[in-house]
Scaffold this motif. Structure first.
Motif, PDB file in Angstrom:
ATOM      1  N   ASP A  40       0.824  -1.201   0.000  1.00  0.00           N
ATOM      2  CA  ASP A  40       0.000   0.000   0.000  1.00  0.00           C
ATOM      3  C   ASP A  40       0.862   1.257   0.000  1.00  0.00           C
ATOM      4  N   MET A  41       1.926   1.267   0.814  1.00  0.00           N
ATOM      5  CA  MET A  41       2.815   2.440   0.842  1.00  0.00           C
ATOM      6  C   MET A  41       3.454   2.666  -0.524  1.00  0.00           C
ATOM      7  N   LEU A  42       3.875   1.587  -1.184  1.00  0.00           N
ATOM      8  CA  LEU A  42       4.466   1.715  -2.516  1.00  0.00           C
ATOM      9  C   LEU A  42       3.429   2.217  -3.512  1.00  0.00           C
ATOM     10  N   ASP A  48       4.311   5.876   6.328  1.00  0.00           N
ATOM     11  CA  ASP A  48       3.801   6.186   7.655  1.00  0.00           C
ATOM     12  C   ASP A  48       3.226   4.915   8.275  1.00  0.00           C
ATOM     13  N   HIS A  49       3.152   4.913   9.606  1.00  0.00           N
ATOM     14  CA  HIS A  49       2.500   3.815  10.315  1.00  0.00           C
ATOM     15  C   HIS A  49       0.984   3.901  10.178  1.00  0.00           C
ATOM     16  N   VAL A  50       0.494   5.093   9.878  1.00  0.00           N
ATOM     17  CA  VAL A  50      -0.943   5.328   9.724  1.00  0.00           C
ATOM     18  C   VAL A  50      -1.230   5.507   8.245  1.00  0.00           C
ATOM     19  N   ASN A  51      -2.167   4.726   7.699  1.00  0.00           N
ATOM     20  CA  ASN A  51      -2.470   4.830   6.271  1.00  0.00           C
ATOM     21  C   ASN A  51      -3.368   6.046   5.997  1.00  0.00           C
ATOM     22  N   ASP A  59      -5.165  -1.154  14.240  1.00  0.00           N
ATOM     23  CA  ASP A  59      -6.421  -1.116  13.483  1.00  0.00           C
ATOM     24  C   ASP A  59      -6.388  -2.099  12.319  1.00  0.00           C
ATOM     25  N   ARG A  60      -5.277  -2.085  11.578  1.00  0.00           N
ATOM     26  CA  ARG A  60      -5.175  -2.953  10.399  1.00  0.00           C
ATOM     27  C   ARG A  60      -5.173  -4.428  10.795  1.00  0.00           C
TER      28      ARG A  60
END
Length: 139
Positions: A40-42, A48-51, A59-60
């Motif tokens: 997802d970050m890519l 970040d640790h929070v999306n 949460d995830r």
């Protein structure tokens, strides 16, 4: 990927053992959540640790049905010479996390019992995201 994940767990457990802590066991669900966060970050170009939806590691993980939270270490490598996902890269990232106080604290948290790992690179090998996740015994 299974080989890189196995090495990541081996390195974490080596560092925990050196520090007098019990080993962690791989949790396939935690590894899935870690892999999805790396991808997802890519894909969405954030680090970040929070999306972007505001979900943190706990949460995830809990969205998958877990009833306990999770801690997380993340790594980003951008630009420079293209690199391939490799054992050496996994070792380099582990060393970096161990020499960083906050990341080291996650790695050496006594109450963690499970571990998950995800890593992804863009097609050129010029952008890499790695995620370590840690969690507690299920309640």
């Amino acid at each position: 990927m299974p080989e890189l994940r196995a090495l990541a767990l081996e390195l974490v457990n080596r560092d925990r053992q050196v520090n007098g802590l019990p080993p962690l066991v791989e949790d396939p669900l935690l590894s899935q959540v870690a892999q999805e966060h790396a991808e997802d970050m890519l894909k969405r170009q954030f680090y970040d640790h929070v999306n972007p939806e505001g979900l943190d590691p706990s949460d995830r993980f809990m969205a998958t049905g877990s009833n306990v939270g999770a801690g997380e270490n993340i790594m980003q490598q951008k630009g420079g010479v293209p690199v391939a996902l490799s054992f050496g890269l996994v070792e380099e990232y582990q060393k970096g996390w161990m020499y960083s106080p906050g990341h080291r604290e996650n790695l050496l948290t006594q109450h963690y019992t499970s571990f998950g790992y995800g890593i992804v690179a863009n097609a050129l090998g010029t952008e890499i995201y790695a995620v370590q996740m840690f969690s507690f015994p299920a309640q």
